[in-house]
Design an enzyme around this catalytic site. Structure first.
Site, short mmCIF file in Angstrom:
data_model
loop_
_atom_site.label_atom_id
_atom_site.label_comp_id
_atom_site.label_asym_id
_atom_site.label_seq_id
_atom_site.Cartn_x
_atom_site.Cartn_y
_atom_site.Cartn_z
NE ARG A 129 13.33 12.33 -135.63
CZ ARG A 129 12.96 12.53 -134.37
NH1 ARG A 129 13.18 13.68 -133.78
NH2 ARG A 129 12.38 11.56 -133.71
CE LYS A 151 24.15 9.63 -156.14
NZ LYS A 151 24.55 8.74 -157.25
CD GLU A 193 34.65 8.31 -159.56
OE1 GLU A 193 33.93 8.63 -160.52
OE2 GLU A 193 34.32 7.46 -158.70
CE LYS A 235 28.86 14.55 -157.63
NZ LYS A 235 29.34 13.45 -156.85
CD GLU A 245 21.77 8.40 -159.50
OE1 GLU A 245 22.67 8.87 -158.81
OE2 GLU A 245 21.72 7.22 -159.88
NE ARG A 249 24.23 12.90 -157.73
CZ ARG A 249 24.42 13.44 -156.54
NH1 ARG A 249 23.50 14.21 -156.01
NH2 ARG A 249 25.52 13.18 -155.87
CG ASN A 253 26.25 6.31 -160.64
OD1 ASN A 253 27.15 6.58 -159.85
ND2 ASN A 253 24.97 6.44 -160.33
CG HIS A 256 30.27 4.48 -160.70
ND1 HIS A 256 30.92 5.23 -161.66
CD2 HIS A 256 30.60 5.05 -159.50
CE1 HIS A 256 31.61 6.20 -161.08
NE2 HIS A 256 31.44 6.11 -159.77
CG HIS A 260 29.18 0.11 -157.50
ND1 HIS A 260 28.03 0.84 -157.42
CD2 HIS A 260 30.18 0.96 -157.17
CE1 HIS A 260 28.31 2.09 -157.05
NE2 HIS A 260 29.62 2.18 -156.91
CG HIS A 273 34.90 3.82 -155.76
ND1 HIS A 273 33.73 3.11 -155.96
CD2 HIS A 273 34.70 5.04 -156.32
CE1 HIS A 273 32.87 3.88 -156.61
NE2 HIS A 273 33.43 5.05 -156.85
#
Ligand code: NAD
Ligand code: GLY
Length: 370
Positions: A129, A151, A193, A235, A245, A249, A253, A256, A260, A273
């Site tokens: 956990r 993330k 990026e 960032k 987000e 935030r 993206n 993206h 993606h 990517h």
């Protein structure tokens, strides 16, 4: 390859998240220096998670730097590549942790690019956990983006980064010296990026990137140091305001949603990517222009910069229907409606839906004929 001597002192950017705050250290030669890890949590054992490409280059130096802090330091070498960012590979981390009898104070060190960071972070979030972890990013993309902000995720065959958690590292150590061994294609992917931060937040930084793109491609140390620091500052600012987000935030993206779709449409690993994000930013800029946020001169300027960074600017011919289908799986989608990050004026971004007809126009303009 020997690591360059440490630059003293390293630059430092702080992520301000209350009790989850942590420093990002930036400099050459940091990875082999015990002092770089002074802010890592105390524990009896550590596990370095790396891959078959990065471990032979840097695991020995990192191991030596950590040996004085932890009684045992184990190394796990995973297979390399986006195609391995999945449940099976994640399970190898749990196998190693359980196999070594690791307790809940064990510290995980992610040594590698964004794939290592995202997977190790997710393993850290879920083993017992939650155990602490430290990011030691060795790609430009990971240093300017993925190692920062918490993330963590793995891919699912039906969608990129679909299984994951928000889980912050306790320290990020960006050793700029490691960028000298990156393949050129990976450097370009990282530059996507870096470029992203200009249109969404800081046009002065965009001007600087434009003026220094050749130095960045040539890996000039001073240019890289500034690019990594400024990217991390932006960032940090965004994540500090919206860790999970719920709003702001999402601007990180930019490019993206289209990107993606390219990555999963072609099969993970076909395009990098960063390559997909670079091309996705061109598409998102065209959409922004159609929605009235920027003019065609801006779209051309951004496209030219992405090209000069060595990135593709024409999308693969997946077909508009397939693009739309893939983009509906994006995490920003709500009730099946695709939501895009668009530039509402240079240096500022927002999330917006767009009529399918406009998106089809953009895809027709930006993709190869097939
Ligand atoms: P990557 O982790 O696959 O690394 C790229 C390649 O470079 C790999 O083959 C790796 O082994 C190799 N490599 C790494 N460092 C090296 C070095 N110093 N010298 C030589 N080779 C080296 O790819 P990436 O571009 O770093 O990361 C992409 C991943 O990051 C994607 O999965 C993406 O979804 C994720 N990502 C996550 C976030 C986030 O916020 N968590 C943000 C952006 C991207
Ligand atoms: N790379 C996007 C984010 O961290 O939110």
């Amino acid at each position: 390859m020997p690591l360059p001597a440490p630059s003293a002192p390293p630059e430092r950017v702080d992520i301000q998240l209350g009790e989850r705050s942590y420093p990002i250290l930036i400099g050459a030669g940091l990875l082999g220096e015990p002092s770089s890890f002074a802010a890592a949590p105390d524990a009896a054992s550590a596990l370095i998670v790396s891959n078959t490409t990065v471990a032979p280059l840097y695991a020995k130096a990192l191991h030596a730097a950590l040996a004085g802090r932890f009684r045992t330091v184990h190394l796990l070498e995973l297979p390399d590549g986006e195609a391995h960012k999945n449940l099976q590979t994640l399970n190898l981390i749990f196998d190693a942790l359980l196999g070594h009898g690791s307790d809940r104070k064990t510290v995980l060190f992610a040594l590698g690019g964004g794939v290592m960071g995202d997977m190790t972070g997710f393993a850290a979030a879920s083993y017992m956990r939650g155990v602490p972890f430290v990011q030691v990013p060795t790609t430009l993309l990971a240093q300017v983006d993925s190692s920062v902000g918490g993330k963590t995720a793995i891919n699912h065959p039906l969608g990129k980064n679909m299984i994951g958690a928000f889980y912050q590292p306790q320290l990020v150590v960006c050793d700029l010296g490691t960028l000298q061994t990156l393949p050129p294609r990976e450097m370009s992917a990282g530059l996507a990026e870096v470029i992203k931060y200009g249109p969404i937040h800081d046009m002065a930084f965009f001007d600087w990137i434009e003026a220094n793109i050749d130095a960045l491609v040539a890996r000039d140390p001073a240019a890289l140091a500034y690019a990594v620091r400024r990217s991390c500052e932006i960032k940090a600012l965004v994540v500090g305001q919206d860790e999970r987000e719920t709003g702001l935030r999402a601007i990180l993206n930019f490019g993206h949603t289209f990107g993606h779709a390219i990555e999963s449409g072609l099969g993970y690993g076909e395009w990098l990517h960063g390559e997909a994000v670079g091309c996705g930013m061109v598409m998102a800029a065209h959409l922004s222009q159609r929605l009235g946020g920027v003019d065609t001169a801006f779209v051309e300027r951004l496209t030219r910069l992405i090209e000069r960074a060595g990135l593709p600017t024409v999308g693969p011919a997946l077909g508009a229907d397939r693009y739309l289908e893939l983009m509906r799986v994006d995490k920003k989608s709500e009730a099946g409606e695709i939501r895009f990050v668009v530039i509402d004026k240079p240096g500022s971004a927002a999330v917006s839906s767009a009529p399918d007809a406009l998106v089809r126009e953009v895809l027709a303009q930006c993709c190869s004929a097939g």
